[in-house]
Design a protein around this motif. Structure first.
Motif, PDB file in Angstrom:
ATOM      1  N   LYS A  74     -66.082  73.567 -41.818  1.00 43.85           N
ATOM      2  CA  LYS A  74     -66.194  72.285 -41.121  1.00 43.85           C
ATOM      3  C   LYS A  74     -67.489  72.175 -40.328  1.00 43.85           C
ATOM      4  N   ALA A  75     -68.023  73.318 -39.922  1.00 40.89           N
ATOM      5  CA  ALA A  75     -69.251  73.319 -39.122  1.00 40.89           C
ATOM      6  C   ALA A  75     -70.511  73.230 -39.980  1.00 40.89           C
ATOM      7  N   GLN A  76     -70.339  73.268 -41.307  1.00 38.11           N
ATOM      8  CA  GLN A  76     -71.502  73.263 -42.193  1.00 38.11           C
ATOM      9  C   GLN A  76     -71.989  71.848 -42.480  1.00 38.11           C
ATOM     10  N   LYS A  77     -73.290  71.717 -42.562  1.00 40.92           N
ATOM     11  CA  LYS A  77     -73.903  70.438 -42.905  1.00 40.92           C
ATOM     12  C   LYS A  77     -73.471  70.038 -44.315  1.00 40.92           C
ATOM     13  N   GLY A  78     -73.082  68.803 -44.469  1.00 39.99           N
ATOM     14  CA  GLY A  78     -72.669  68.308 -45.776  1.00 39.99           C
ATOM     15  C   GLY A  78     -71.170  68.369 -46.004  1.00 39.99           C
ATOM     16  N   VAL A  79     -70.430  68.906 -45.038  1.00 42.08           N
ATOM     17  CA  VAL A  79     -68.970  68.965 -45.161  1.00 42.08           C
ATOM     18  C   VAL A  79     -68.351  67.943 -44.217  1.00 42.08           C
ATOM     19  N   GLU A  80     -67.634  67.002 -44.775  1.00 44.80           N
ATOM     20  CA  GLU A  80     -67.028  65.942 -43.970  1.00 44.80           C
ATOM     21  C   GLU A  80     -65.613  66.286 -43.516  1.00 44.80           C
ATOM     22  N   ASP A  81     -64.843  66.896 -44.404  1.00 43.94           N
ATOM     23  CA  ASP A  81     -63.444  67.141 -44.060  1.00 43.94           C
ATOM     24  C   ASP A  81     -62.911  68.322 -44.867  1.00 43.94           C
ATOM     25  N   VAL A  82     -62.034  69.125 -44.238  1.00 39.45           N
ATOM     26  CA  VAL A  82     -61.380  70.233 -44.922  1.00 39.45           C
ATOM     27  C   VAL A  82     -59.903  70.242 -44.537  1.00 39.45           C
ATOM     28  N   LEU A  83     -59.046  70.029 -45.517  1.00 40.19           N
ATOM     29  CA  LEU A  83     -57.612  70.157 -45.327  1.00 40.19           C
ATOM     30  C   LEU A  83     -57.189  71.491 -45.945  1.00 40.19           C
TER      31      LEU A  83
ATOM     32  N   GLN B 265     -71.221  63.863 -48.816  1.00 38.48           N
ATOM     33  CA  GLN B 265     -70.418  64.654 -47.902  1.00 38.48           C
ATOM     34  C   GLN B 265     -69.203  65.226 -48.632  1.00 38.48           C
ATOM     35  N   ALA B 266     -69.060  66.544 -48.582  1.00 41.61           N
ATOM     36  CA  ALA B 266     -67.969  67.194 -49.302  1.00 41.61           C
ATOM     37  C   ALA B 266     -66.655  67.091 -48.543  1.00 41.61           C
ATOM     38  N   LYS B 267     -65.588  66.892 -49.292  1.00 34.64           N
ATOM     39  CA  LYS B 267     -64.233  66.903 -48.742  1.00 34.64           C
ATOM     40  C   LYS B 267     -63.425  67.902 -49.559  1.00 34.64           C
ATOM     41  N   LEU B 268     -62.814  68.849 -48.875  1.00 39.39           N
ATOM     42  CA  LEU B 268     -62.081  69.903 -49.553  1.00 39.39           C
ATOM     43  C   LEU B 268     -60.614  69.930 -49.140  1.00 39.39           C
ATOM     44  N   SER B 269     -59.774  70.302 -50.087  1.00 39.04           N
ATOM     45  CA  SER B 269     -58.378  70.639 -49.815  1.00 39.04           C
ATOM     46  C   SER B 269     -58.169  72.041 -50.361  1.00 39.04           C
ATOM     47  N   ILE B 270     -57.844  72.986 -49.491  1.00 39.34           N
ATOM     48  CA  ILE B 270     -57.780  74.398 -49.892  1.00 39.34           C
ATOM     49  C   ILE B 270     -56.381  74.971 -49.710  1.00 39.34           C
TER      50      ILE B 270
END
Length: 253
Positions: A53-62, A20-25
């Protein structure tokens, strides 16, 4: 047999948990990134993040939106001390999230292309490339492991003239920036493999085709012009950015 099946299930669960991907942008840009024209408090970065955030494989986006109205690449140069610190202040905080991939999303160039008005304009295509390279290289240096995605600028009408003067000459100059961006990104493939990516390339033509629907009409010195996306346009642009991030960056995480 049941034990083997259970082991496979547990393995799959474990794999999914760690994939699960976690991003900080950090979103860097001008008034378009800031959201001027949308008028509802939801700028393109918000829509891009909601898409991700609505994509499969994405857990969290800050994320942090540090777009500033009227800004050029000159304003964002580290040495000018004007806006670069906005990006680093946001990044410093997000970089502490070690389980998140730090990403910089950048869209600059509209104000650089103006005939007069914005700081440093008109910026030549050579200086535009040099400025973007300076900004990107400093970000990569300060934040090891971070990634940068650079979006192409979007279209504006050839009579655009508010306090700043753009017109057909400006739009023509804006389009000379695109090959420079693409060449720079290719150079980074060797200099910084896997860290700098080409972002959205489709919004320019799409907004040009649907400008009456997607832009806010504004009164200027040469009539009604189209520069800032409206509420619908802001959402559309944000999704273009989100899709580019998903395609270019998430695939490598």
């Amino acid at each position: 047999m049941r034990i083997k099946t259970l082991a496979v299930v547990l393995l799959l669960i474990s794999f999914n948990a760690f994939s699960q991907a976690k991003l900080s942008i950090v979103f860097i840009g001008n008034s378009i990134t800031q959201g001027k024209g949308g008028d509802n408090g939801f700028p393109p970065p918000t829509h891009a993040v909601n898409y991700l955030k609505a994509q499969k494989g994405v857990e969290d986006v800050l994320y942090a939106n540090v777009g500033r109205s009227g800004s050029t690449t000159v304003d964002w140069l580290p040495e000018t001390g004007k806006y670069f610190t906005l990006a680093t202040t946001a990044a410093d905080s997000l970089y502490l999230k070690k389980d998140h991939q730090l990403l910089f999303s950048m869209k600059l160039g509209t104000n650089d292309s103006a005939i007069q008005g914005p700081n440093g304009s008109p910026v030549s295509k050579e200086n535009y490339k040099k400025n973007v390279q300076t900004i990107v290289s400093e970000l990569l240096k300060r934040y090891p492991g971070s990634k940068v995605i650079i979006h192409h600028p979007i279209w504006y009408s050839t009579n655009t003239y508010n306090r700043s003067k753009y017109l057909a000459e400006g739009l023509e100059r804006l389009q000379t920036y695109v090959p420079e961006l693409d060449a720079l990104i290719d150079e980074y493939k060797t200099a910084e493999p896997g860290r700098v990516f080409k972002g959205d390339t489709k919004a320019f033509k799409y907004f040009k085709k649907h400008y009456l629907k997607l832009f806010k009409p504004e009164n200027g010195q040469q009539g009604v012009f189209y520069l800032h996306p409206n509420v619908e346009g802001v959402a559309v642009l944000g999704e273009f950015w989100g899709k580019a991030i998903k395609k270019r960056v998430l695939a490598g995480i």
